[in-house]
Design an enzyme around this catalytic site. Structure first.
Site, PDB file in Angstrom:
ATOM      1  N   VAL A 103       0.842  -1.202   0.000  1.00 50.68           N
ATOM      2  CA  VAL A 103       0.000   0.000   0.000  1.00 50.68           C
ATOM      3  C   VAL A 103       0.877   1.253   0.000  1.00 50.68           C
ATOM      4  O   VAL A 103       0.405   2.353   0.233  1.00 50.68           O
ATOM      5  CB  VAL A 103      -0.954  -0.009   1.228  1.00 50.68           C
ATOM      6  CG1 VAL A 103      -1.901  -1.194   1.179  1.00 50.68           C
ATOM      7  CG2 VAL A 103      -0.184  -0.020   2.551  1.00 50.68           C
ATOM      8  N   ASP A 104       2.188   1.063  -0.260  1.00 49.38           N
ATOM      9  CA  ASP A 104       3.153   2.152  -0.055  1.00 49.38           C
ATOM     10  C   ASP A 104       3.328   3.086  -1.246  1.00 49.38           C
ATOM     11  O   ASP A 104       3.989   4.130  -1.123  1.00 49.38           O
ATOM     12  CB  ASP A 104       4.519   1.590   0.372  1.00 49.38           C
ATOM     13  CG  ASP A 104       5.084   0.549  -0.600  1.00 49.38           C
ATOM     14  OD1 ASP A 104       4.796   0.631  -1.813  1.00 49.38           O
ATOM     15  OD2 ASP A 104       5.834  -0.340  -0.139  1.00 49.38           O
ATOM     16  N   HIS A 119      -4.495  -4.211  -2.087  1.00 46.99           N
ATOM     17  CA  HIS A 119      -4.875  -3.896  -0.702  1.00 46.99           C
ATOM     18  C   HIS A 119      -5.059  -2.403  -0.473  1.00 46.99           C
ATOM     19  O   HIS A 119      -5.050  -1.949   0.663  1.00 46.99           O
ATOM     20  CB  HIS A 119      -3.835  -4.473   0.271  1.00 46.99           C
ATOM     21  CG  HIS A 119      -3.832  -5.976   0.313  1.00 46.99           C
ATOM     22  ND1 HIS A 119      -2.860  -6.712   0.954  1.00 46.99           N
ATOM     23  CD2 HIS A 119      -4.703  -6.879  -0.209  1.00 46.99           C
ATOM     24  CE1 HIS A 119      -3.137  -8.015   0.817  1.00 46.99           C
ATOM     25  NE2 HIS A 119      -4.232  -8.130   0.099  1.00 46.99           N
ATOM     26  N   SER A 188       5.193 -13.539   1.444  1.00 49.25           N
ATOM     27  CA  SER A 188       5.257 -14.784   2.215  1.00 49.25           C
ATOM     28  C   SER A 188       4.248 -15.804   1.710  1.00 49.25           C
ATOM     29  O   SER A 188       4.306 -16.968   2.095  1.00 49.25           O
ATOM     30  CB  SER A 188       5.004 -14.487   3.699  1.00 49.25           C
ATOM     31  OG  SER A 188       3.782 -13.798   3.843  1.00 49.25           O
ATOM     32  N   ASN A 212      12.377 -14.683  -3.555  1.00 55.22           N
ATOM     33  CA  ASN A 212      12.182 -14.417  -2.135  1.00 55.22           C
ATOM     34  C   ASN A 212      13.484 -14.706  -1.395  1.00 55.22           C
ATOM     35  O   ASN A 212      14.264 -15.557  -1.809  1.00 55.22           O
ATOM     36  CB  ASN A 212      11.055 -15.300  -1.566  1.00 55.22           C
ATOM     37  CG  ASN A 212      10.477 -14.731  -0.279  1.00 55.22           C
ATOM     38  OD1 ASN A 212      11.173 -14.569   0.709  1.00 55.22           O
ATOM     39  ND2 ASN A 212       9.202 -14.396  -0.306  1.00 55.22           N
ATOM     40  N   ALA A 230      15.256  -9.296  -3.685  1.00 55.91           N
ATOM     41  CA  ALA A 230      14.519  -8.973  -4.917  1.00 55.91           C
ATOM     42  C   ALA A 230      15.317  -8.012  -5.792  1.00 55.91           C
ATOM     43  O   ALA A 230      15.399  -8.185  -7.016  1.00 55.91           O
ATOM     44  CB  ALA A 230      13.167  -8.370  -4.556  1.00 55.91           C
TER      45      ALA A 230
END
Ligand code: OAD
Length: 239
Positions: A103-104, A119, A188, A212, A230
């Protein structure tokens, strides 16, 4: 792993339809704490204890304190190599869809435009009572109020126990189902429905790739599991 990176790179170069799902690990190299990592707790509370409608009903001030803390932390964060590499990949493959649980706003900041924020966005607020929504990057009061009706505002993010907007879920499922290659990066794989998208893509014929730091429930399912940061791996895949 070098051989796998070369193979995935060749597959990306030849793919028409690329779908990518990202999670908090993509923003880790920007200094954003992940949810389930060592620094994931805030005041000894887990994300599930705060990002929840019941938590907000019980103590809206506490939930806003958490989100205002994350907003102030994010205000100083810049996109990292992973965000930039994915923006470069979209420039090369314009039909690519980037689905993010984050959501950043850092994918947009890096220049990606075909992004679905599954989200929501921490930079948007919405009214708990009327239909008012707004984007607001400035510091917010402890308990922000709606400009339109005066009721309490909440972050425009999807909380645990809340449904994704049907249109958003539909676009994600369609994109996964029609992808030639599906990459799941820095997540995750524990939160549904995002966690099932790699499996869905594979069942519909996509080559699936996971990037990951650690193994996840998806690692055994995907065609290529690339373990590492990443930013470092995407730098090699999308130079
Ligand atoms: P998590 O915190 O559950 O997982 C982050 C993942 O990123 C872990 O698997 C780490 O191993 C991995 N990781 C950490 N640093 C990395 C790096 N530099 N490179 C690659 N991988 C790295 O975050 P999410 O999977 O995004 O939902 O969590 C999903 C949802 O649960 C979030 O959107 C949020 C959360 O609670 C809501 O708030 C509704």
């Amino acid at each position: 792993m070098i051989a796998s990176i070369q193979t995935v790179k060749a597959l990306l170069d030849g793919a028409d339809r690329i779908a990518v799902l990202t999670g908090a690990g993509v923003s880790a190299e920007s200094g954003v704490p992940t949810f389930r990592g060592a620094d994931g707790l805030w005041k000894d509370l887990r994300a599930e204890d705060l990002a929840h409608p019941e938590a907000f009903s019980r103590d809206p001030r506490l939930v806003w304190e958490f989100y205002n803390w994350r907003r102030s932390l994010l205000a100083d964060c810049k996109p990292n190599r992973a965000h930039h590499a994915l923006a470069a990949l979209e420039a090369h493959a314009p039909s690519m869809l980037l689905m993010t649980q984050n959501v950043d706003g850092l994918h947009h900041a890096a220049g990606s435009s075909n992004v679905i924020e599954m989200h929501g966005s921490i930079w948007r607020v919405k009214c708990t009572h009327c239909s008012y929504t707004a984007e607001d990057h400035s510091p917010l009061p402890e308990l922000p109020r709606c400009n339109s009706c005066g009721e309490m505002l909440r972050p425009d993010v999807v909380w645990f126990g809340e449904q994704l907007e049907p249109g958003i879920l539909h676009s994600c499922v369609e994109s996964a189902a029609h992808a030639d290659i599906f990459m799941t990066i820095g997540t995750s794989g524990l939160v549904q429905p995002a966690a099932s998208l790699a499996d869905l893509a594979k069942r519909h014929g996509a080559v699936t790739v996971e990037i990951n730091l650690d193994p996840t429930p998806n690692s055994g399912l995907v065609d290529f599991s690339l373990q590492g940061k990443a930013g470092e791996i995407l730098d090699k895949l999308i130079p």
